[in-house]
Design a protein around this motif. Structure first.
Motif, short mmCIF file in Angstrom:
data_model
loop_
_atom_site.label_atom_id
_atom_site.label_comp_id
_atom_site.label_asym_id
_atom_site.label_seq_id
_atom_site.Cartn_x
_atom_site.Cartn_y
_atom_site.Cartn_z
N GLU A 33 -1.30 6.38 -3.36
CA GLU A 33 -1.11 5.81 -4.70
C GLU A 33 -0.23 4.56 -4.62
N ARG A 34 0.87 4.65 -3.87
CA ARG A 34 1.77 3.49 -3.77
C ARG A 34 1.07 2.31 -3.08
N LEU A 35 0.32 2.59 -2.03
CA LEU A 35 -0.40 1.51 -1.34
C LEU A 35 -1.45 0.86 -2.23
N ARG A 36 -1.95 1.63 -3.21
CA ARG A 36 -2.99 1.11 -4.10
C ARG A 36 -2.48 -0.09 -4.90
N TRP A 37 -1.17 -0.10 -5.21
CA TRP A 37 -0.65 -1.24 -5.96
C TRP A 37 0.39 -2.05 -5.17
N THR A 38 0.36 -1.90 -3.84
CA THR A 38 1.21 -2.73 -2.99
C THR A 38 0.44 -4.01 -2.62
N PRO A 39 1.00 -5.19 -2.88
CA PRO A 39 0.27 -6.44 -2.56
C PRO A 39 0.13 -6.63 -1.06
N VAL A 40 -1.06 -7.03 -0.65
CA VAL A 40 -1.34 -7.31 0.76
C VAL A 40 -2.18 -8.58 0.86
N LEU A 41 -2.29 -9.11 2.08
CA LEU A 41 -3.14 -10.26 2.37
C LEU A 41 -2.89 -11.42 1.42
N GLN A 42 -1.63 -11.84 1.32
CA GLN A 42 -1.29 -12.94 0.42
C GLN A 42 -1.32 -14.30 1.13
#
Length: 352
Positions: free
Chosen positions: A87-96
């Motif tokens: 769940e936390r990874l679902r809204w963690t920003p990545v690949l910016q």
């Protein structure tokens, strides 16, 4: 329980370690308990050490209270822990961007990544020290690293000055000189520890800073990522602390184990910044400011389950974020968590 000692619970311990994948199963197919050794053997010690390493514990092979508690966490609880990280990874920003830095607080680890050709490549991985769980937690955020300060001054935050430095100077005025500190006010720079100057610090009319050098709390490099919490990445004058298994020891900033390697990573777009030049800048008597050609995104997060080499690694809920997230999710939908709890739970390891 140390190597060579007898214990009545060795059979159950072996079964648990086989079930968790840290101990190879018996070649005969017999249950581990059926041929349990009378003493804590090297094979079991190695398996416990592997288990400790996967759970962020002191990997010493000694079966103590903390390791025993981790062994007795039921599979249902681990399943819930994994679900919370998903769940936390679902809204963690990545690949910016083409590069990024991620600091995982409960793992005490920094990783630096590159993204190119549709693939993410791990370039750096190093130990970090984070804020104390009790009262100076490292905030979680997503900001851009914009510059580096070599040989930095440490401008002591007002909260630390009021709560720690000023009381120390009242007891021991010589502490200022021994630590390479000085007062800075509208009148200039001073090293006179007078009651009036200490009063000015408390009133916000002066500040205390530590000069560059071997005693500087920031070490010899500071990675600047502007944020409302005044948090940054930096080295330290006490590198031996990286040898500890639990490293929530700072006032909130993140101390990095390998500052030269991190500086190379963020400055790689400028070939003029060689390792030799980086080390020379870190040894200067005065600060050297360098603006990055391209800002590097930095994420500070709190993930308690990490997959490495195909195996799950579990870490403690250092700041209680898992507990809070689970409570919030249950308020909206209790069914998934009720289902998880209904799963089978392993028995508790202990003497028979």
């Amino acid at each position: 329980l140390t190597p060579g000692q007898p214990w009545a619970g060795l059979g159950v311990l072996a079964e648990r370690l086989v079930a968790l994948g840290d101990l190879p199963p018996q070649p005969t197919g017999e249950p581990p308990a059926a041929s349990a050794p009378a003493q804590y053997t090297p094979a079991l010690v190695e398996a416990v050490t592997a288990f400790q390493r996967r759970h962020g514990l002191e990997a010493d092979g000694v079966l103590g209270a903390t390791t025993l508690a981790a062994l007795n966490v039921p599979p249902a609880a681990r399943a819930e822990q994994i679900a919370l990280q998903m769940e936390r990874l679902r809204w963690t920003p990545v690949l910016q961007g083409p590069r990024m830095i991620a600091v995982n607080v409960p793992e005490y680890r920094l990783r630096a990544y590159e993204y190119a050709g549709g693939r993410i490549t791990l370039r750096l991985s190093m130990a970090v020290i984070v804020g104390k769980a009790l009262d100076t937690r490292t905030p979680l955020f997503d900001e851009d690293m914009q510059s580096i300060e070599f040989s930095p001054y440490w401008n002591i935050p007002p909260s630390i000055a009021r709560g720690e430095t000023v009381p120390r100077l009242r007891r021991d005025p010589g502490y200022l000189a021994r630590q390479g500190m000085e007062f800075v006010s509208a009148a200039g720079v001073s090293t006179d520890t007078t009651p009036e100057m200490l009063g000015a610090v408390l009133a916000g009319q002066a500040r205390i800073r530590q000069r560059p050098g071997p005693l500087n709390a920031l070490g010899d490099i500071k990675f600047v990522l502007p944020n409302n919490d005044n948090i940054y990445l930096h080295h330290t004058s006490a590198p031996t602390l990286f040898g500890r298994s639990r490293r929530d020891l700072s006032h909130g900033c993140v101390r990095v184990e390998e500052p030269v390697a991190l500086a190379q990573f963020v400055l790689q777009d400028d070939p003029a910044w060689t390792v030799e030049r980086i080390r020379a800048a870190m040894a200067q008597p005065k600060p050297v400011f360098v603006r990055l050609p391209h800002p590097v995104p930095v994420i500070i997060t709190h993930i308690t389950v990490v997959v490495q080499d195909g195996r799950p690694h579990f870490y403690g809920d250092l700041y209680g974020h898992d507990r809070k997230l689970a409570s919030l999710l249950r308020q909206h939908s209790a069914k998934p968590y009720d289902a998880v709890r209904a799963g089978s739970a392993a028995g508790v390891i202990g003497p028979k």
